[in-house]
Design a protein around this motif. Structure first.
Motif, PDB file in Angstrom:
ATOM      1  N   LEU A  53       5.681  -5.261  -3.078  1.00 35.34           N
ATOM      2  CA  LEU A  53       6.621  -6.637  -3.523  1.00 35.34           C
ATOM      3  C   LEU A  53       6.041  -8.010  -3.508  1.00 35.34           C
ATOM      4  O   LEU A  53       6.202  -8.788  -4.491  1.00 35.34           O
ATOM      5  CB  LEU A  53       7.904  -6.572  -2.531  1.00 35.34           C
ATOM      6  N   ALA A  54       4.977  -8.312  -2.491  1.00 40.83           N
ATOM      7  CA  ALA A  54       4.552  -9.543  -2.532  1.00 40.83           C
ATOM      8  C   ALA A  54       3.432  -9.622  -3.538  1.00 40.83           C
ATOM      9  O   ALA A  54       3.292 -10.677  -4.377  1.00 40.83           O
ATOM     10  CB  ALA A  54       3.581  -9.688  -1.068  1.00 40.83           C
ATOM     11  N   ALA A  55       2.909  -8.607  -4.054  1.00 37.42           N
ATOM     12  CA  ALA A  55       1.995  -8.735  -5.261  1.00 37.42           C
ATOM     13  C   ALA A  55       2.937  -9.092  -6.721  1.00 37.42           C
ATOM     14  O   ALA A  55       2.511  -9.514  -7.783  1.00 37.42           O
ATOM     15  CB  ALA A  55       1.189  -7.513  -5.719  1.00 37.42           C
ATOM     16  N   ASP A  56       4.397  -8.859  -6.536  1.00 34.73           N
ATOM     17  CA  ASP A  56       5.258  -9.178  -7.434  1.00 34.73           C
ATOM     18  C   ASP A  56       5.919 -10.432  -7.330  1.00 34.73           C
ATOM     19  O   ASP A  56       6.771 -10.742  -7.762  1.00 34.73           O
ATOM     20  CB  ASP A  56       5.990  -8.151  -8.075  1.00 34.73           C
ATOM     21  N   ARG A  57       5.310 -11.281  -6.241  1.00 35.71           N
ATOM     22  CA  ARG A  57       5.648 -12.462  -6.039  1.00 35.71           C
ATOM     23  C   ARG A  57       7.357 -12.737  -5.272  1.00 35.71           C
ATOM     24  O   ARG A  57       7.881 -13.331  -5.473  1.00 35.71           O
ATOM     25  CB  ARG A  57       5.976 -13.656  -7.100  1.00 35.71           C
ATOM     26  N   CYS A  58       7.697 -11.548  -4.808  1.00 36.80           N
ATOM     27  CA  CYS A  58       8.720 -11.232  -3.951  1.00 36.80           C
ATOM     28  C   CYS A  58       8.621 -11.782  -2.677  1.00 36.80           C
ATOM     29  O   CYS A  58       7.631 -11.562  -1.852  1.00 36.80           O
ATOM     30  CB  CYS A  58       9.091  -9.923  -3.993  1.00 36.80           C
ATOM     31  N   ARG A  59       9.683 -12.933  -2.152  1.00 36.24           N
ATOM     32  CA  ARG A  59       9.586 -13.400  -0.837  1.00 36.24           C
ATOM     33  C   ARG A  59      10.183 -12.571  -0.084  1.00 36.24           C
ATOM     34  O   ARG A  59      11.258 -12.070  -0.284  1.00 36.24           O
ATOM     35  CB  ARG A  59      10.002 -14.708  -0.948  1.00 36.24           C
ATOM     36  N   SER A  60       9.651 -12.085   1.219  1.00 36.72           N
ATOM     37  CA  SER A  60      10.227 -11.147   2.061  1.00 36.72           C
ATOM     38  C   SER A  60      10.411 -11.308   3.281  1.00 36.72           C
ATOM     39  O   SER A  60       9.823 -12.259   3.854  1.00 36.72           O
ATOM     40  CB  SER A  60       9.374  -9.847   2.103  1.00 36.72           C
ATOM     41  N   VAL A  73       0.992  -8.082   8.419  1.00 35.81           N
ATOM     42  CA  VAL A  73       1.470  -7.907   6.903  1.00 35.81           C
ATOM     43  C   VAL A  73       1.910  -9.185   6.516  1.00 35.81           C
ATOM     44  O   VAL A  73       1.782  -9.499   5.198  1.00 35.81           O
ATOM     45  CB  VAL A  73       2.555  -6.907   7.104  1.00 35.81           C
ATOM     46  N   ALA A  74       2.497  -9.982   7.400  1.00 32.83           N
ATOM     47  CA  ALA A  74       3.126 -11.472   7.018  1.00 32.83           C
ATOM     48  C   ALA A  74       2.060 -12.086   6.452  1.00 32.83           C
ATOM     49  O   ALA A  74       2.180 -12.813   5.377  1.00 32.83           O
ATOM     50  CB  ALA A  74       3.612 -12.116   8.213  1.00 32.83           C
ATOM     51  N   ALA A  75       0.760 -12.063   6.811  1.00 34.26           N
ATOM     52  CA  ALA A  75      -0.290 -12.970   6.231  1.00 34.26           C
ATOM     53  C   ALA A  75      -0.643 -12.193   5.132  1.00 34.26           C
ATOM     54  O   ALA A  75      -1.045 -13.165   3.974  1.00 34.26           O
ATOM     55  CB  ALA A  75      -1.460 -12.880   7.231  1.00 34.26           C
ATOM     56  N   ALA A  76      -0.846 -11.223   4.923  1.00 32.57           N
ATOM     57  CA  ALA A  76      -1.286 -10.556   3.570  1.00 32.57           C
ATOM     58  C   ALA A  76      -0.178 -10.913   2.566  1.00 32.57           C
ATOM     59  O   ALA A  76      -0.650 -10.883   1.240  1.00 32.57           O
ATOM     60  CB  ALA A  76      -1.425  -9.164   3.608  1.00 32.57           C
ATOM     61  N   THR A  77       1.043 -10.750   2.808  1.00 32.48           N
ATOM     62  CA  THR A  77       2.087 -11.031   2.007  1.00 32.48           C
ATOM     63  C   THR A  77       2.705 -12.631   1.639  1.00 32.48           C
ATOM     64  O   THR A  77       3.691 -12.712   1.122  1.00 32.48           O
ATOM     65  CB  THR A  77       3.264 -10.063   2.438  1.00 32.48           C
TER      66      THR A  77
END
Ligand SMILES: NC(=O)c1ccc[n+]([C@@H]2O[C@H](COP(=O)([O-])OP(=O)(O)OC[C@H]3O[C@@H](n4cnc5c(N)ncnc54)[C@H](OP(=O)(O)O)[C@@H]3O)[C@@H](O)[C@H]2O)c1
Length: 278
Positions: A53-60, A73-77
């Motif tokens: 999802l992060a690769a698709d610029r989704c904020r999570s 995971v937060a750092a990677a995304t």
């Protein structure tokens, strides 16, 4: 409502979903989502979903208990995280209010947090049964209950629940776990039917054996030679693609559906085969 031109589920994985807009009822929901809440984001399938999802610029908002794993995971995304035990009463309200605070409107809720249990049911402790039901069934129901009204008010939103093949075909040695995942199947079916035409979709992912810490955590490693565990990233990719299409269910791997069909059509044959293959 715009359909944004963005790389769909990056990491070189193409799902042909870029810019896809699903018409659910009279409302068009965006896909890929702009915002998501992901439980179980600290490990396994949930973690892989967060990365895609992060690769698709989704904020999570990433939800889990293990703060260090969530930090990674937060750092990677570049996501937000909340360390919370979802078996605690009221945890769903903490998650939903934090999500509103940090993300605003939530396009997607992924409920992947869950745990397993193996061994004969007759020796399973009541506390272990209660924990399993709380984390695998009660917690996703409560979280959906907390977040669904806002989605319905907006007339859009997507809910992705991670069930299991064990919920469709009860597995011996995993009686309580199978029961929790069967409950999730019933929940997803009924909820989907209830919200149909109101802009909110409900997708249930039913994976087989997935290569994650799940087996180690339950205290019984996966030892069978077949079926071989599939990568968590593949499950995450397929379930997100299915959610984008608004599919009701996604079986990973797909051949699992064949076994479920045999079970439904000729249960006596299925039982005989299950007796042999387990
Ligand atoms: N692996 C498989 O073969 C398989 C097959 C079918 C279905 N599934 C389902 O897939 C989902 C994800 O499992 P997985 O394979 O990715 O396992 P996993 O790697 O063990 O991940 C489980 C996740 O659930 C979270 N979690 C567990 N109990 C929690 C609690 N009380 N409060 C908050 N978070 C909690 C864990 O968070 P912390 O680590 O931070 O505690 C972790 O992020 C589960 O629902 C599981 O039933 C797995």
């Amino acid at each position: 409502m715009s359909t944004r031109s963005r790389p769909a589920f990056g990491n070189g994985v193409s799902t042909s979903l870029t810019g896809l807009a699903l018409r659910a009822g009279s409302v068009v929901s965006t896909w890929p989502p702009r915002t998501a809440v992901i439980t179980g984001a600290s490990s396994g399938i949930g973690r892989e979903a967060a990365l895609l999802l992060a690769a698709d610029r989704c904020r999570s908002l990433l939800v889990g208990r293990n703060g260090a794993a969530l930090d990674e995971v937060a750092a990677a995304t570049e996501g937000h995280r909340i360390a919370v035990d979802l078996s605690s009463p009221g945890s769903e309200l903490m998650v939903s209010s934090r999500a509103t605070e940090l993300l605003g409107e939530v396009d997607l809720l992924v409920c992947s947090a869950g745990l397993g249990a193996a061994g004969p049911f007759e020796v399973m402790s009541p506390a272990a049964i209660a924990e399993l039901v709380t984390v695998n069934v009660l917690s996703p129901m409560m979280l959906v209950r907390a977040m669904l009204p806002a989605m319905l008010d907006r007339g859009q939103g997507r809910i992705l629940l991670v069930g299991s093949i064990a919920g469709a075909l009860g597995v011996r040695g995993e009686v309580a776990y199978s029961a929790t995942k069967a409950a999730l199947l019933g929940f997803a079916d009924a909820l989907r039917s209830e919200v149909a035409g109101r802009g909110v979709t409900v997708t249930l992912c039913l994976p087989g054996v997935v290569d994650t810490p799940f087996f180690h955590r339950r205290g019984a490693p996966y030892v069978r030679r077949w079926p071989r565990p599939i990568p968590a990233g593949l499950v995450a990719q397929r379930m997100l693609a299915a959610t984008g299409r608004g599919d009701a269910e996604i079986w990973v791997p797909r051949w699992l559906l064949g076994a479920v069909r045999v079970h439904g059509a000729i249960p006596s044959v299925y039982r005989r085969l299950a007796g042999v293959f387990g």
